[in-house]
Design an enzyme around this catalytic site. Sequence first.
Site, PDB file in Angstrom:
ATOM      1  N   SER A 137       8.133  -0.289  -3.292  1.00 33.92           N
ATOM      2  CA  SER A 137       8.205   0.020  -4.152  1.00 33.92           C
ATOM      3  C   SER A 137       8.214   1.387  -4.201  1.00 33.92           C
ATOM      4  O   SER A 137       7.371   2.067  -3.254  1.00 33.92           O
ATOM      5  CB  SER A 137       6.247  -0.559  -5.121  1.00 33.92           C
ATOM      6  OG  SER A 137       5.684   0.562  -6.027  1.00 33.92           O
ATOM      7  N   TYR A 150      -2.582  -0.941  -2.816  1.00 31.96           N
ATOM      8  CA  TYR A 150      -1.097  -0.723  -2.615  1.00 31.96           C
ATOM      9  C   TYR A 150      -0.176  -0.111  -2.376  1.00 31.96           C
ATOM     10  O   TYR A 150       0.794  -0.403  -1.295  1.00 31.96           O
ATOM     11  CB  TYR A 150      -0.873  -0.975  -4.634  1.00 31.96           C
ATOM     12  CG  TYR A 150       0.421  -1.408  -4.602  1.00 31.96           C
ATOM     13  CD1 TYR A 150       0.445  -2.969  -4.232  1.00 31.96           C
ATOM     14  CD2 TYR A 150       1.415  -0.859  -5.130  1.00 31.96           C
ATOM     15  CE1 TYR A 150       1.466  -3.766  -4.412  1.00 31.96           C
ATOM     16  CE2 TYR A 150       2.470  -1.209  -5.934  1.00 31.96           C
ATOM     17  CZ  TYR A 150       2.456  -2.519  -5.143  1.00 31.96           C
ATOM     18  OH  TYR A 150       4.280  -3.191  -5.728  1.00 31.96           O
TER      19      TYR A 150
END
Length: 268
Positions: A137, A150
């Site tokens: 990501s 995250y």
Amino acid sequence: MGVTLLTGASTGIGRSLARRLAARGEAMALVARRGELLDSLVIEIEQAGGQALALPCDVTDRDALARALASAEAELGPVTRLVANAGGGEPTFVDGFDSAAFEAVIQLNLIGVANSVAAVLPGMLARGDGHLVATGSLAGRRGLPSAAAYSAAKGGLANLMDSLRIDLRGRGVAVTLLMPGFVRKHEPKPGRGKTGRRRSKPFRVDLEYATARMEKAILARRRQLVFPLSLAVAIGLTRLLPFGLDARLLAGRGRRRPAAAQPPRTRL
């Protein structure tokens, strides 16, 4: 073609990639926790003329993942490509910072990939051929607001794949890291705005557009795919700001803690 083991296959990016790779002739070994969704995907792929096998399993359970791999290779043949796509997590809030929730995000997004690699890599090395793919990501490029767990997990994943690429040079095993930004998993829902739709996140891209780009990068065995470029540039520019200004710019732009006990799931 070969055999692809794809984790996080039940919904979203994983499900779309599974359909696309199966249409290319890949035999798909599909891993996710929700067996009923995997079964429906297998039916969908087979009706389209492809081959697929459902393997309900949690990637954080290395023994279960090893058993899933053994089942896949017994039925489909040696796994030639891993697409380690399983991931996700909850926002991280500084008020009531929860280290157990932080650990769970690391386990899913980073340790889950390591477990997947550990399952398939010995066979690839023995054959002198293989392909390791992971869905990272753009959140791994820097710490983002309300995304401490995250961002940390995806940053660690990026370094993991870089190290594997270096160590596997000349061994016949390619390494690809996919780094999407915000991906719209579903059609926008009606909202209260003047347009009748909820406010869309800047830089968000549609699911099928995202997986079409990811599919091409996988088949080309590209080293890395980063998109959309506009978001990658914006994140990069924040790292060039004077010390402290980046925090002032980003502060307050993360997720808000909802009134309900369970915040909605998020993924970048």
